[in-house]
Design a protein around this motif. Structure first.
Motif, short mmCIF file in Angstrom:
data_model
loop_
_atom_site.label_atom_id
_atom_site.label_comp_id
_atom_site.label_asym_id
_atom_site.label_seq_id
_atom_site.Cartn_x
_atom_site.Cartn_y
_atom_site.Cartn_z
N MET A 360 28.45 -12.16 8.57
CA MET A 360 29.00 -12.38 10.38
C MET A 360 28.01 -11.41 10.58
O MET A 360 27.63 -11.44 11.82
CB MET A 360 29.96 -12.98 9.82
CG MET A 360 30.07 -14.28 9.59
SD MET A 360 28.86 -15.45 10.73
CE MET A 360 30.19 -16.26 11.67
N ALA A 361 28.37 -10.12 11.10
CA ALA A 361 28.42 -8.77 11.77
C ALA A 361 26.59 -9.05 11.52
O ALA A 361 26.66 -8.78 12.80
CB ALA A 361 28.85 -7.72 11.35
N ALA A 362 25.92 -9.10 11.05
CA ALA A 362 24.44 -8.96 10.95
C ALA A 362 24.14 -9.75 11.36
O ALA A 362 23.33 -9.83 13.20
CB ALA A 362 23.48 -8.99 9.54
N ALA A 363 24.31 -11.07 11.88
CA ALA A 363 24.01 -12.23 12.14
C ALA A 363 24.53 -12.24 13.63
O ALA A 363 23.45 -12.46 14.59
CB ALA A 363 24.95 -13.86 12.03
N LEU A 364 25.27 -12.14 13.75
CA LEU A 364 26.27 -12.29 15.53
C LEU A 364 24.83 -10.93 16.31
O LEU A 364 25.53 -11.09 17.11
CB LEU A 364 27.21 -12.02 15.33
CG LEU A 364 28.43 -12.80 15.52
CD1 LEU A 364 30.02 -12.37 15.53
CD2 LEU A 364 28.17 -14.32 16.01
N GLY A 365 25.53 -9.98 15.72
CA GLY A 365 24.73 -8.84 15.83
C GLY A 365 22.70 -8.68 16.73
O GLY A 365 22.61 -8.45 17.32
N ALA A 366 22.45 -9.56 15.07
CA ALA A 366 21.22 -9.74 16.10
C ALA A 366 21.28 -11.06 17.01
O ALA A 366 20.01 -10.98 17.79
CB ALA A 366 20.06 -10.43 14.45
#
Length: 444
Positions: A360-366
């Protein structure tokens, strides 16, 4: 799932979400209903069963071990059980697909039967550690051969008679608790589980409903759940309420899409499952309970959800056990709140279908959302209700909750948020996309 072409997906809300929606039957209750009915003597009837891939893996496993499980044309499932102690040797490996719940609970059942079973799963499930279940089950007498790291494929040899166990849960896990209790069903004497932090109690409620001699007491060490073994379970008529983990996506979607006004029907309101509802209300969400009622020993209500301005808060860590599966979509709500939301206390997310914190950190950051990753959660800077930038393709890691959570993000984004593969959604919510469209979203 990886053997089939990926199914990219993104959702768009061209206006408010509106209408009434019913969510699938609760997954936790569906798994247990099939298992316990398969151990009862006589015919049980189950209405509202979640017919996702995870629960169907449980159905297939119980059939392989002797139970007669069939779906009628009326949608009611009828189960003729084999009785406690009556499980048969499965002739082939039990394919668990993506279902950690099926795997861990069925290992508990097999642990106290004189049979051998091999558990296999998909690529995602095969990465998940099983030691938290195999360790206590080894103490009742079961033995295991596993892939490196205590993972699937896993072959276990049950013990009969098994040894009654008193086990203090080292982590808050309803699956581990349930596995030990289910081993105790066919174990002479009394098996006890002590949980310092309460977890969802569907196993306790339903086992009592089926006639097991089970007690729950509070002590200085926590909740003490005791079950007397060599039980005789009686068939039941079960109506499965709507899954709050599935309702979570619409609670957040309606909260963040301006002008939305929806009703989610027949949602399970068991107090061990309402952590997300509590957290969203603390953030300012407008969610009202309508017609709260009792269905088969569980509290149920319709939820009226309207768009609201959300505020960033520090989520109390003690809510974690009652919303562990809902953290990904809670992170989504935080992305649209005003200010900073800190949601921690969720170490368990690291060993779900994916590492849900990192995913989720990677997805939201993207998608342009500022967030900081912690070992046990995330800190997220919200947009104060504005659309997020979006414009990213999201790696879901074969995780149904990452896929659905990020699809909800796309409902209020300036550019498409594309899910790399929507196929895993079928493990828990086969009708997710159709119901999004029913509420006014557009699927592309």
């Amino acid at each position: 799932m990886s053997a089939f072409p990926a199914q990219p997906l993104y959702l768009v809300a061209n206006g408010p979400l509106a209408g009434r929606v019913s969510v699938p039957g609760d997954k936790s209750i569906s798994h247990r209903a099939i298992m316990f009915a398969s151990l009862a003597v006589g015919e049980s009837r189950i209405e509202g069963l979640l017919e996702g891939e995870d629960v169907l893996a449980t159905v297939a496993a119980m059939r392989a071990m002797g139970a007669d499980v069939a779906r009628g044309g009326d949608g009611v499932w009828r189960v003729h059980g084999v009785g406690v102690g009556g499980l048969l040797q499965p002739q082939t490996a039990l394919d668990m697909g993506n279902s950690g719940t099926s795997t861990r609970l069925l290992m508990g059942l097999v642990a106290s039967h004189a049979i051998t079973a091999t558990f296999v799963g998909d690529a995602s499930l095969s990465k998940r550690p099983m030691a938290r279940v195999t360790d206590p089950l080894a103490r009742v007498g079961a033995s295991f051969t596993t892939a490196p790291g205590g993972r699937l494929p896993l072959t276990m040899h049950g013990a009969c008679p098994a040894i009654p166990l008193e086990y203090v849960l080292p982590v808050a896990s309803a699956q581990v608790k349930s596995a030990v209790l289910l081993a105790g069903l066919n174990t002479p004497g009394i098996t006890r589980v002590i949980e310092p932090i309460p977890t969802r109690d569907h196993s306790e409620r339903m086992l009592r409903g089926f006639g097991a001699d089970l007690t729950v007491e509070e002590s200085a060490r926590g909740r003490v759940i005791s079950i007397r073994g060599e039980a005789e379970l009686k068939p039941q008529h079960i109506i499965v309420p709507g899954d709050p983990s599935s309702a979570a996506f619409w609670m957040v979607a309606a909260s963040i899409v301006p002008g939305s006004d929806i009703v989610i029907a027949n949602v399970l309101m068991n107090p061990t499952r309402t952590g997300l509802l509590t957290a969203l209300r603390m953030m300012g969400a407008s969610i009202d309970e309508i017609d709260r009622r009792d269905v088969g020993g569980e509290d149920v209500a319709d939820l009226h959800v309207r768009h609201a301005s959300l505020s960033g808060i520090e989520i109390p860590a003690d809510l974690a056990p009652s919303m562990i599966d809902e953290y990904p979509v809670l992170f989504v709500a935080a992305a649209f709140a005003s200010g900073r939301t800190v949601a921690r206390g969720a170490h368990e997310l690291r060993v779900k279908e994916s590492d849900r914190i990192a995913a989720m950190a990677a997805a939201l950051g993207a998608c342009g959302v500022a967030c900081t990753e912690h070992e046990d959660g995330l800190a997220i800077e919200g947009t104060d209700g504005d659309p997020i930038p979006g414009g990213a393709t999201i790696a879901t890691h074969l995780d149904h909750r990452i896929a659905m959570s990020m699809a909800v993000v796309g409902l209020h984004a300036r550019a498409p948020v594309v899910i790399d593969d929507a196929a895993p959604i079928a493990t828990s919510y086969p009708g997710f996309v159709a119901q999004a469209v029913l509420l006014g979203a557009e699927a592309r």
